[in-house]
Every structure is written in structure tokens, then in C-alpha cells.
Design an enzyme around this catalytic site. Structure first.
Site, PDB file in Angstrom:
ATOM      1  N   CYS A   1       0.825  -1.211   0.000  1.00 51.37           N
ATOM      2  CA  CYS A   1       0.000   0.000   0.000  1.00 51.37           C
ATOM      3  C   CYS A   1       0.857   1.259   0.000  1.00 51.37           C
ATOM      4  O   CYS A   1       0.409   2.319  -0.440  1.00 51.37           O
ATOM      5  CB  CYS A   1      -0.939   0.000   1.206  1.00 51.37           C
ATOM      6  SG  CYS A   1      -0.106  -0.100   2.803  1.00 51.37           S
TER       7      CYS A   1
ATOM      8  N   HIS B   1      19.504   0.500  -0.857  1.00 51.21           N
ATOM      9  CA  HIS B   1      18.074   0.804  -0.765  1.00 51.21           C
ATOM     10  C   HIS B   1      17.266  -0.426  -0.357  1.00 51.21           C
ATOM     11  O   HIS B   1      16.407  -0.350   0.527  1.00 51.21           O
ATOM     12  CB  HIS B   1      17.561   1.343  -2.097  1.00 51.21           C
ATOM     13  CG  HIS B   1      16.085   1.620  -2.106  1.00 51.21           C
ATOM     14  ND1 HIS B   1      15.530   2.719  -1.491  1.00 51.21           N
ATOM     15  CD2 HIS B   1      15.046   0.903  -2.622  1.00 51.21           C
ATOM     16  CE1 HIS B   1      14.215   2.689  -1.640  1.00 51.21           C
ATOM     17  NE2 HIS B   1      13.904   1.599  -2.325  1.00 51.21           N
TER      18      HIS B   1
END
Length: 429
Positions: A50, A97
Site C-alpha cells: 500500500c 536501498h
């Protein structure tokens, strides 16, 4: 091999775009097939939650522009609109990352643990679709290892940092085994929905959701096998619940002191745990004065949250150091693997030259040539062939000013040591 990460998250894109870029399970097979074909990447993985959508790609070339166009087309978005919110990481920064994501350092809630499981699911899904190979597999495994190290060696995930999580965590001070407790959630908005998830994670299995509209209450309650009621029915069920957490937009209190007193008598003063997250308050302040009622407001939770955020920020700095070490470990592994591959090719070339010169020497022996002559010719021919290409490349490098090549040559063959050991002219005589 080049590594590329492209994505959007809660920091770069509003929910209106995030929901449009999300990949549904039904289209994952199609997405993997199209992505690898469009990008030319040999390996790929997709993370879609989400709060973020990220693509991890490994291949021989930087395919970012191509992947951007494919991503926009797949989700029927304008390329320019998507480009404004997209971030791109390459090679070592892409490794960093992914590790930060897995450790929860890039999450909306610092250190939240759910993303670790979501990333593991993304890896499993990529493997199911045959989209990963040795490179991404090695990266994911190293990432999971580093994320676990962060979890065990820092306090990044120990303390709650949201009102919903703090509310549920504080309930543990009253109820050791929450699987035996029934919860009443008043309201059905996003905060209460998050509270319900945390309660379920904490072991609560019996839910009652009260809301102004019954349909919304039932929809949320059914997610956890509970029951939905309207607000006016709360007094009828109050004595049966142990945990009450409320967050509505009501301008007036929903739960009063009198109703709680009557419920306490029915439950023979078994304690209530209550959290009133609403502003204005849903629960009359006087309820907090009752014995066997533990009532907290959002202000009571704020200090806990702020302390825990500070605690996590300190842990985050420790986590960043662990991730830096993890990135270096992964890069070292790649270099070691590359060295093995290079040495393998180097040896194969040397063995090929050896076989060619050996076969030439054997033919000469079979033709009756003097063995000493053959041996000397073999040694000279093999030496010339082994040194020819390196010599050509060294001369070329020197002409281009790349003196580091000769330094590397001296190191590889320990030429400085040979020169030091070589006898002087007087010693030779």
C-alpha cells in the site's frame, strides 16, 4: 552485471498514484513476462504494497527509461506524471536501498516489521514465476540476513511509534495473555482499522466493532471474525469486553461514567483497559476515576510515542552502520565471484595455449627432430604466446597514460621482489 531499482513510495507519490501503480495478484504473471521482455533484464522482482511499488532488475544494461515507459503503459499512466514521482537507484545504491527497505528504515513508521515479510513474499513470487537467477537470489538472501541483524542487534523494532500500536502495546501491561480478552472498537476509520490489526497480531481473537453505520462496523469486524453493532448497542455489550479503544469524529462523548459503572458491577470489577484516541474525547474523563478502569487519552500516549521515536532514531543510526557493512559484504562477494570467473577464463586460455604448443612439440618428436631442440622450442613458443597479448595491452595502456596497469603487472608477478633478488653484475662474475 548491472542492478537497477525503480519505484514510488509514500514519500514521493500520493495515494491516488500509488494505488494505480500497485500490482494485483491476478496480473503478476503478465507483469513478470512483459517486464523482462520490455527491459531485456535477465532477472526481475516486484514489490507492491500500500505504501510502495518497486521493481528490482538485474541485467547487462541500464534499462531505466525503457522500464519507466513499460510501467506507465502497464498501468495506463502518463509517462511524465509517473516520472515526477519515480526514484531510481543503481548498483551499490540499489543494494543499500533494498536493505534499508527490509530493515524498515524507509517505511512510513520507522522500523515497522511488516515490510520484511512483504519483501520475502516478493522474492518468493519472483521465484515462482522463474524471474530470478543467481544474482538477485544472492542479493535477497544477503538483504534478509542484514535485516535480521538489524532486528537483533538494534532496538529499531522494539517500541511502538504510532497511536494505534502504542494503544495495543499498553494493553499488555494489563493483560498478559490477550488471546483470552475481548475487544470493543468504537469507530471504523483508518486508525481503528490499524488498531484491529495490531490487536489481532497481539493475539486477540474476539472482536466487537461499534460504529454509526452498521455496514461499516460489520465490514471491519468480519476481517477478524468479529461482530458489528451500532453505537446505541454499546451498553448492552459493555460488560462482556475487556479492551475498549475508541476513535470517532463525534462532537460529544459516546461512553459515559454511568454505563461503565453498571458494566463493572456485572463483570465483578474485572478491569477495563480503555484508550480514547478521539479529539474531542469519546469517553467521559470521569470514567478514569473509577477503580478497575485504566483509561488513557491520546495525550497519555504521546509521550510514549515521542520517547519511542527517539529510541528508534538512535537505533536507526546503528542500523545504517550495519547496512553499510552489509552492502560492503555483498559487493565483496560479487568481486570474489568475478575474480573466480576471470581466473577460470584465464586458466582456460593458458591451458589452450599449452595444448597447442604441446601438440606441435609432439609432432616434431614424431618426425625425428632432436628432443633438446623440441624442448627449447616448446618453452620459447609457450612463453611468447603467454606473454604476447599482455605485452600488447601494457604498451597500449602506457601510451594512453594508464600507468596503473604496469603497477598491477608488477604486483601480480612480484617483479619488484624479483629485481631485489637479482644478483648484481659483480656478483654474477
Amino acid at each position: 552485471m548491472a542492478l537497477l531499482t525503480l519505484g514510488i513510495n509514500h514519500r514521493t507519490a500520493p495515494v491516488e498514484i500509488r494505488e494505480r501503480v500497485a500490482f494485483t495478484p491476478e496480473r503478476m504473471a503478465e507483469a513478470f513476462s512483459e517486464l523482462r521482455a520490455a527491459s531485456g533484464a535477465s532477472e526481475a522482482a516486484i514489490l507492491s504494497t500500500c505504501n510502495r511499488t518497486e521493481l528490482y532488475l538485474a541485467g547487462d544494461d541500464d534499462c531505466a527509461p525503457t522500464v519507466l515507459r513499460w510501467l506507465a503503459g502497464f498501468h495506463e499512466l502518463d509517462v511524465a506524471d509517473l516520472e515526477e514521482v519515480l526514484y531510481v537507484h543503481r548498483d551499490s545504491e540499489a543494494v543499500r536501498h533494498m536493505m534499508r527497505v527490509a530493515a524498515g528504515l524507509d517505511s512510513m513508521v520507522l522500523g515497522e516489521p511488516q515490510i520484511f515479510g512483504q519483501l520475502k513474499d516478493a522474492y518468493s513470487l519472483a521465484r515462482e514465476h522463474g524471474a530470478t537467477g543467481s544474482f538477485l537470489s544472492r542479493l535477497f538472501e544477503q538483504t534478509f540476513s542484514v535485516a535480521k541483524r538489524v532486528r537483533t542487534q538494534t532496538a529499531i523494532g522494539e517500541n511502538p511509534v504510532s497511536v494505534a500500536y502504542a494503544s495495543v502495546s499498553m494493553a499488555h501491561h494489563i493483560f498478559a495473555d490477550m488471546s483470552r480478552n475481548k475487544a470493543l472498537l468504537i469507530g471504523a476509520g483508518k486508525t481503528i482499522e490499524l488498531v484491529s490489526r495490531h490487536l489481532a497480531d497481539a493475539g486477540v481473537r474476539d472482536f466487537l466493532v461499534a460504529n454509526r453505520t452498521l455496514e461499516r462496523a460489520q465490514a471491519l469486524a468480519e476481517l477478524h471474525g468479529g461482530k458489528g453493532i451500532v453505537l446505541s448497542e454499546i451498553p448492552d455489550h459493555l460488560a462482556d469486553v475487556d479492551i475498549i479503544i475508541s476513535s470517532t469524529a463525534s462532537p460529544l462523548p459516546i461512553l459515559g461514567k454511568g454505563a461503565v459503572e453498571r458494566a463493572l458491577k456485572k463483570r465483578k470489577h474485572r478491569p477495563f483497559f480503555m484508550v480514547d484516541i478521539a479529539v474531542p474525547r469519546d469517553i467521559e474523563p470521569e470514567v478514569g476515576s473509577l477503580a478497575d478502569v485504566y483509561l488513557y487519552t491520546v495525550d497519555d500516549l504521546r509521550q510514549v510515542i515521542e520517547e519511542n521515536i527517539r529510541s528508534r532514531e538512535g537505533a536507526a543510526r546503528e542500523a545504517e552502520n550495519l547496512i553499510s557493512s552489509g552492502v560492503q559484504e555483498f559487493l565483496d562477494q560479487l568481486r570474489a565471484l568475478d575474480a573466480v570467473s576471470t581466473l577460470k577464463v584465464f586458466r582456460q586460455r593458458a591451458e589452450l595455449l599449452r595444448d597447442i604448443e604441446s601438440e606441435k612439440a609432439l609432432r616434431a618428436l614424431r618426425n625425428g627432430v632432436d628432443p633438446e631442440t623440441v624442448l627449447r622450442s616448446l618453452a620459447r613458443g609457450l612463453t611468447n604466446k603467454l606473454l604476447h597479448q599482455p605485452s600488447v595491452q601494457v604498451r597500449k595502456a602506457m601510451a594512453e597514460g594508464r600507468t596503473e596497469v604496469t603497477e598491477c603487472l608488477r604486483e601480480l608477478y612480484q617483479l619488484d621482489a624479483l629485481e631485489a633478488d637479482e644478483p648484481t653484475t659483480t656478483e654474477k662474475l
